[in-house]
Design a protein around this motif. Sequence first.
Motif, PDB file in Angstrom:
ATOM      1  N   ASP A  12       0.845  -1.144  -0.145  1.00 50.29           N
ATOM      2  CA  ASP A  12       0.065   0.078   0.073  1.00 50.29           C
ATOM      3  C   ASP A  12       0.790   1.181   0.068  1.00 50.29           C
ATOM      4  N   LEU A  13       1.115   1.568  -1.249  1.00 50.77           N
ATOM      5  CA  LEU A  13       1.892   2.849  -1.390  1.00 50.77           C
ATOM      6  C   LEU A  13       1.129   4.200  -1.931  1.00 50.77           C
ATOM      7  N   GLY A  14      -0.150   3.863  -1.839  1.00 53.19           N
ATOM      8  CA  GLY A  14      -1.212   4.871  -2.573  1.00 53.19           C
ATOM      9  C   GLY A  14      -0.944   4.864  -3.870  1.00 53.19           C
ATOM     10  N   ALA A  15      -0.471   4.089  -4.712  1.00 53.60           N
ATOM     11  CA  ALA A  15       0.046   4.245  -6.000  1.00 53.60           C
ATOM     12  C   ALA A  15      -1.314   4.431  -6.932  1.00 53.60           C
ATOM     13  N   ARG A  16      -0.919   5.332  -7.915  1.00 57.81           N
ATOM     14  CA  ARG A  16      -1.988   5.594  -8.884  1.00 57.81           C
ATOM     15  C   ARG A  16      -1.753   5.430 -10.366  1.00 57.81           C
ATOM     16  N   THR A  17      -0.345   5.718 -10.686  1.00 56.40           N
ATOM     17  CA  THR A  17       0.076   5.413 -12.103  1.00 56.40           C
ATOM     18  C   THR A  17       0.455   3.911 -12.525  1.00 56.40           C
ATOM     19  N   PRO A  18       0.686   3.595 -13.489  1.00 58.56           N
ATOM     20  CA  PRO A  18       1.123   2.541 -13.746  1.00 58.56           C
ATOM     21  C   PRO A  18       2.597   2.286 -13.143  1.00 58.56           C
ATOM     22  N   GLU A  19       3.489   3.330 -13.215  1.00 63.12           N
ATOM     23  CA  GLU A  19       4.705   3.441 -12.816  1.00 63.12           C
ATOM     24  C   GLU A  19       4.769   2.997 -11.052  1.00 63.12           C
ATOM     25  N   GLU A  20       3.915   3.891 -10.533  1.00 62.49           N
ATOM     26  CA  GLU A  20       3.782   3.597  -9.145  1.00 62.49           C
ATOM     27  C   GLU A  20       3.130   2.290  -8.702  1.00 62.49           C
ATOM     28  N   THR A  21       2.213   1.749  -9.573  1.00 60.76           N
ATOM     29  CA  THR A  21       1.853   0.580  -9.235  1.00 60.76           C
ATOM     30  C   THR A  21       2.967  -0.647  -9.073  1.00 60.76           C
ATOM     31  N   ALA A  22       3.650  -0.458 -10.290  1.00 65.31           N
ATOM     32  CA  ALA A  22       4.857  -1.400 -10.857  1.00 65.31           C
ATOM     33  C   ALA A  22       5.809  -1.317  -9.572  1.00 65.31           C
ATOM     34  N   LEU A  23       5.942  -0.145  -9.105  1.00 59.78           N
ATOM     35  CA  LEU A  23       7.034   0.079  -7.661  1.00 59.78           C
ATOM     36  C   LEU A  23       6.316  -0.475  -6.498  1.00 59.78           C
ATOM     37  N   SER A  24       4.928  -0.343  -6.213  1.00 59.36           N
ATOM     38  CA  SER A  24       4.467  -1.213  -5.081  1.00 59.36           C
ATOM     39  C   SER A  24       4.590  -2.563  -5.191  1.00 59.36           C
ATOM     40  N   ILE A  25       4.637  -3.372  -6.648  1.00 59.65           N
ATOM     41  CA  ILE A  25       4.735  -4.625  -6.629  1.00 59.65           C
ATOM     42  C   ILE A  25       6.179  -5.136  -6.439  1.00 59.65           C
ATOM     43  N   ALA A  26       7.184  -4.371  -6.967  1.00 62.29           N
ATOM     44  CA  ALA A  26       8.397  -4.462  -6.707  1.00 62.29           C
ATOM     45  C   ALA A  26       8.831  -4.689  -5.141  1.00 62.29           C
ATOM     46  N   ALA A  27       8.327  -3.438  -4.551  1.00 57.57           N
ATOM     47  CA  ALA A  27       8.486  -3.400  -2.935  1.00 57.57           C
ATOM     48  C   ALA A  27       8.139  -4.676  -2.345  1.00 57.57           C
ATOM     49  N   GLU A  28       6.975  -5.395  -2.834  1.00 54.84           N
ATOM     50  CA  GLU A  28       6.445  -6.216  -2.051  1.00 54.84           C
ATOM     51  C   GLU A  28       7.446  -7.536  -2.317  1.00 54.84           C
ATOM     52  N   ILE A  29       7.839  -7.588  -3.423  1.00 53.84           N
ATOM     53  CA  ILE A  29       8.617  -8.800  -3.845  1.00 53.84           C
ATOM     54  C   ILE A  29      10.055  -8.601  -3.178  1.00 53.84           C
ATOM     55  N   VAL A  30      10.557  -7.464  -3.105  1.00 56.30           N
ATOM     56  CA  VAL A  30      11.806  -7.544  -2.121  1.00 56.30           C
ATOM     57  C   VAL A  30      11.586  -7.667  -0.815  1.00 56.30           C
ATOM     58  N   ALA A  31      10.591  -7.018  -0.110  1.00 57.88           N
ATOM     59  CA  ALA A  31      10.322  -7.444   1.226  1.00 57.88           C
ATOM     60  C   ALA A  31       9.724  -9.004   1.510  1.00 57.88           C
ATOM     61  N   ALA A  32       9.129  -9.657   0.490  1.00 63.08           N
ATOM     62  CA  ALA A  32       8.893 -11.067   0.438  1.00 63.08           C
ATOM     63  C   ALA A  32      10.310 -11.763   0.449  1.00 63.08           C
ATOM     64  N   ARG A  33      11.213 -11.458  -0.524  1.00 68.57           N
ATOM     65  CA  ARG A  33      12.574 -12.111  -0.719  1.00 68.57           C
ATOM     66  C   ARG A  33      13.515 -11.870   0.587  1.00 68.57           C
ATOM     67  N   ARG A  34      13.471 -10.571   1.178  1.00 67.77           N
ATOM     68  CA  ARG A  34      14.347 -10.359   2.162  1.00 67.77           C
ATOM     69  C   ARG A  34      13.748 -10.371   3.680  1.00 67.77           C
ATOM     70  N   ALA A  35      12.662 -10.670   3.764  1.00 72.42           N
ATOM     71  CA  ALA A  35      11.936 -10.878   5.096  1.00 72.42           C
ATOM     72  C   ALA A  35      11.655  -9.554   5.542  1.00 72.42           C
ATOM     73  N   GLY A  36      11.464  -8.500   4.760  1.00 72.29           N
ATOM     74  CA  GLY A  36      10.959  -7.243   5.277  1.00 72.29           C
ATOM     75  C   GLY A  36       9.733  -6.975   5.722  1.00 72.29           C
ATOM     76  N   THR A  37       9.498  -6.200   6.571  1.00 70.88           N
ATOM     77  CA  THR A  37       8.260  -5.710   7.101  1.00 70.88           C
ATOM     78  C   THR A  37       7.386  -4.928   6.131  1.00 70.88           C
ATOM     79  N   GLY A  38       7.938  -3.999   5.379  1.00 70.60           N
ATOM     80  CA  GLY A  38       7.154  -2.925   4.458  1.00 70.60           C
ATOM     81  C   GLY A  38       6.701  -1.975   5.061  1.00 70.60           C
ATOM     82  N   LEU A  39       7.267  -1.853   6.536  1.00 72.75           N
ATOM     83  CA  LEU A  39       6.750  -0.626   7.363  1.00 72.75           C
ATOM     84  C   LEU A  39       7.699   0.751   7.030  1.00 72.75           C
ATOM     85  N   PRO A  40       7.529   1.768   7.239  1.00 78.37           N
ATOM     86  CA  PRO A  40       8.738   3.046   7.303  1.00 78.37           C
ATOM     87  C   PRO A  40       9.547   2.534   8.322  1.00 78.37           C
ATOM     88  N   LEU A  41      11.022   2.861   7.779  1.00 81.33           N
ATOM     89  CA  LEU A  41      12.216   2.789   9.068  1.00 81.33           C
ATOM     90  C   LEU A  41      12.067   3.817   9.920  1.00 81.33           C
TER      91      LEU A  41
END
Length: 378
Positions: free
Chosen positions: A324-353
């Motif tokens: 949930d990044l508040g994505a609106r554009t296709p580019e922002e949507t792609a970023l939100s998907i990429a962020a979830e993939i990285v979080a899943a791969r690295r066991a990240g929480t997805g929360l702000p640091l």
Amino acid sequence: MLDIAEELNRWFEEGRDFAVATVVAVDGSAPRGPGAALAVDGHGAAIGSVSGGCVEGAVYDLCVQALQDGRTVRERFGYGDEDAFAVGLTCGGVLDVLVTPVRGDARVLRAGVSAAARGETSALARVARGPDELLGGALLVHPDGSYEGSLDGDPELDRTAAAEARAMLDTGRTGSVELAEDGSRCPDGVTVFVESKVPPPRMIVFGAVDFVRVGKFLGYHVTVCDARPVFTTRLRFPEADDLVVDWPHRYLRRTVTDERTVLCVLTHDAKFDVPLLEAALRLPVAYVGAMGSRRTHEDRERRLREAGLTRGELGRLRSPIGLDLGARTPEETALSIAAEIVAARRAGTGLPLTGSGTPIHPDADGRKERDDRSRAAA
């Protein structure tokens, strides 16, 4: 040094002498991890990076010195209050860097760099800590366990190091292992640094959607699969590694996947999604995400339950896909998907640091502890 294998391979082919600095250990927060490398040739040209800028100047000087005196050295860079504005890591971490001069007769290093540049699976093992006379020893280890080179001329130490390197190569890991000089594991012996080079993990994008550039940016071998030939063209996806015109579920059942594979289901059409996800959620892959609204997800999940998928299998599905990044554009949507993939791969929480209180770069033990807590909570 395999981090910059393609460039170093060109230097070897051009007959250049150079020195290469490799990060062999990290403690705390640091910009780059073990395996990051910077090299300097005899003319002062530099490639790569070990820290993203924090200590590059000092490491560059070490490479120049190594070229002059021919000595392999290990240097530590860290941060302290007394030297906050001197050479150090202002991000608060500690880096151990191995600096190795490389001449044209460095047969094992050249073979390792060449194999990595060709995309072949192999591991390069080097002595990173021990008696001065051992620094610079190297082994090139192949997937079948065979190896070439030597750490110090001791066959038993070489066999043990090769076995450890092969075990790390099996999982694509880069890091250090402690060995005694007689070949047995011992924390007070020789430290061997192993760089594993394996083919990039696969990302299969189902649906002719422009997510390829993000996948390539993350380092994946990207395949686009869609049943519609008019949309699945090289003109539309010039950066894709593979283009496949086939029904998604049929292609998934005949292609090769493994525990590193990422599956992005972006078709959002039930006639494609349901049979595809029925197959995908039963595979031991790293990530399965599907695009669609919450209403689409609920309908899709109902259909998958009717198809016989268990609660555990359905629990692996990331849908709606992305963070949930508040994505609106296709580019922002792609970023939100990429962020979830990285979080899943690295066991990240997805929360702000900010305000999280968690390590920015948790070590392997920290990730394991968090994984254990997650499993216990489940």
